[in-house]
Design a protein around this motif. Structure first.
Motif, mmCIF file in Angstrom:
data_model
loop_
_atom_site.group_PDB
_atom_site.id
_atom_site.type_symbol
_atom_site.label_atom_id
_atom_site.label_comp_id
_atom_site.label_asym_id
_atom_site.label_seq_id
_atom_site.Cartn_x
_atom_site.Cartn_y
_atom_site.Cartn_z
ATOM 1 N N GLU A 22 0.824 -1.213 0.000
ATOM 2 C CA GLU A 22 0.000 0.000 0.000
ATOM 3 C C GLU A 22 0.857 1.261 0.000
ATOM 4 O O GLU A 22 0.682 2.156 -0.831
ATOM 5 C CB GLU A 22 -0.930 -0.003 1.215
ATOM 6 N N TYR A 23 1.782 1.350 0.945
ATOM 7 C CA TYR A 23 2.581 2.573 1.045
ATOM 8 C C TYR A 23 3.595 2.702 -0.079
ATOM 9 O O TYR A 23 3.901 3.818 -0.504
ATOM 10 C CB TYR A 23 3.215 2.704 2.427
ATOM 11 N N ALA A 24 4.104 1.606 -0.588
ATOM 12 C CA ALA A 24 5.010 1.691 -1.742
ATOM 13 C C ALA A 24 4.274 2.304 -2.930
ATOM 14 O O ALA A 24 4.825 3.155 -3.639
ATOM 15 C CB ALA A 24 5.556 0.315 -2.096
ATOM 16 N N GLY A 25 3.032 1.892 -3.142
ATOM 17 C CA GLY A 25 2.230 2.476 -4.218
ATOM 18 C C GLY A 25 1.974 3.952 -4.007
ATOM 19 O O GLY A 25 2.067 4.756 -4.943
ATOM 20 N N ARG A 26 1.664 4.327 -2.785
ATOM 21 C CA ARG A 26 1.424 5.742 -2.486
ATOM 22 C C ARG A 26 2.683 6.577 -2.688
ATOM 23 O O ARG A 26 2.638 7.666 -3.262
ATOM 24 C CB ARG A 26 0.956 5.905 -1.039
ATOM 25 N N ILE A 27 3.812 6.085 -2.199
ATOM 26 C CA ILE A 27 5.076 6.818 -2.306
ATOM 27 C C ILE A 27 5.443 7.031 -3.765
ATOM 28 O O ILE A 27 5.932 8.099 -4.140
ATOM 29 C CB ILE A 27 6.198 6.069 -1.560
ATOM 30 N N GLY A 28 5.194 6.019 -4.592
ATOM 31 C CA GLY A 28 5.544 6.095 -6.005
ATOM 32 C C GLY A 28 4.915 7.263 -6.741
ATOM 33 O O GLY A 28 5.401 7.683 -7.787
ATOM 34 N N ARG A 29 3.849 7.828 -6.214
ATOM 35 C CA ARG A 29 3.220 9.001 -6.828
ATOM 36 C C ARG A 29 4.026 10.280 -6.567
ATOM 37 O O ARG A 29 3.812 11.284 -7.229
ATOM 38 C CB ARG A 29 1.804 9.186 -6.290
ATOM 39 N N LEU A 118 8.307 2.824 8.706
ATOM 40 C CA LEU A 118 9.210 3.626 7.885
ATOM 41 C C LEU A 118 8.509 4.093 6.607
ATOM 42 O O LEU A 118 8.559 5.276 6.260
ATOM 43 C CB LEU A 118 10.463 2.831 7.521
ATOM 44 N N LEU A 119 7.861 3.181 5.913
ATOM 45 C CA LEU A 119 7.208 3.550 4.654
ATOM 46 C C LEU A 119 6.089 4.564 4.885
ATOM 47 O O LEU A 119 5.924 5.505 4.101
ATOM 48 C CB LEU A 119 6.691 2.312 3.935
ATOM 49 N N GLU A 120 5.340 4.402 5.969
ATOM 50 C CA GLU A 120 4.288 5.385 6.260
ATOM 51 C C GLU A 120 4.910 6.748 6.511
ATOM 52 O O GLU A 120 4.408 7.774 6.047
ATOM 53 C CB GLU A 120 3.454 4.937 7.465
ATOM 54 N N GLN A 121 6.013 6.789 7.236
ATOM 55 C CA GLN A 121 6.664 8.067 7.520
ATOM 56 C C GLN A 121 7.260 8.694 6.258
ATOM 57 O O GLN A 121 7.208 9.911 6.085
ATOM 58 C CB GLN A 121 7.729 7.899 8.598
ATOM 59 N N LEU A 122 7.811 7.884 5.366
ATOM 60 C CA LEU A 122 8.304 8.426 4.095
ATOM 61 C C LEU A 122 7.157 9.013 3.288
ATOM 62 O O LEU A 122 7.288 10.100 2.705
ATOM 63 C CB LEU A 122 9.028 7.338 3.288
ATOM 64 N N TYR A 123 6.037 8.323 3.266
ATOM 65 C CA TYR A 123 4.852 8.856 2.580
ATOM 66 C C TYR A 123 4.437 10.179 3.217
ATOM 67 O O TYR A 123 4.156 11.160 2.524
ATOM 68 C CB TYR A 123 3.715 7.830 2.633
#
Length: 137
Positions: A22-29, A118-123
């Motif tokens: 989920e967060y990888a997809g969000r970050i990719g935007r 970590l991924l949520e925080q990067l997002y």
């Protein structure tokens, strides 16, 4: 900014696997992101070669979101790798090569949960940079 996350072991717990996707997809935007998985801690540094190295470690620096955002903004235009250890944490050699030792919490987090946090925080940081209202202080 180009982001790379290098983690020991793929998430096995269903919530972690789904959250990472989920967060990888969000970050990719908002920024290019690569997530690489290695079998053992010795594979972390080779996958982070040529990148600023942020090593997740419970003994690292604790930041508020605003403080981490200021650090993050200073890395604009750079390649940044976040290294997530396995159940045993990081070998000393990985800690010594860190540009930043980062603690996500004063609590010890299970490594799959740490990856997800970590991924949520990067997002969160990327949406702050974009002026998106996701972050509510």
């Amino acid at each position: 900014m180009r982001l790379r996350v290098v983690a020991v072991g793929r998430p096995r717990l269903p919530y972690a696997r789904l959250g990472v996707e989920e967060y990888a997809g969000r970050i990719g935007r908002y920024a290019p992101l690569e997530i690489l998985f290695v079998r053992e801690p010795g594979g972390l540094l080779p996958k982070a070669e040529g990148y600023r190295k942020v090593v997740l470690d419970e003994g690292g620096s604790l930041f508020t979101t605003a403080e981490l955002y200021r650090v993050f903004r200073g890395w604009e235009g750079e390649r940044v790798a976040f290294l997530v250890g396995g159940a045993e944490g990081h070998p000393q050699a990985v800690r010594e090569r860190a540009d930043l030792l980062l603690a996500l919490s004063p609590l010890t987090l299970q490594h799959e949960l740490a990856l997800l946090v970590l991924l949520e925080q990067l997002y969160r940081l990327l949406t702050l940079r974009a002026g998106h209202p996701y972050h509510r202080p």
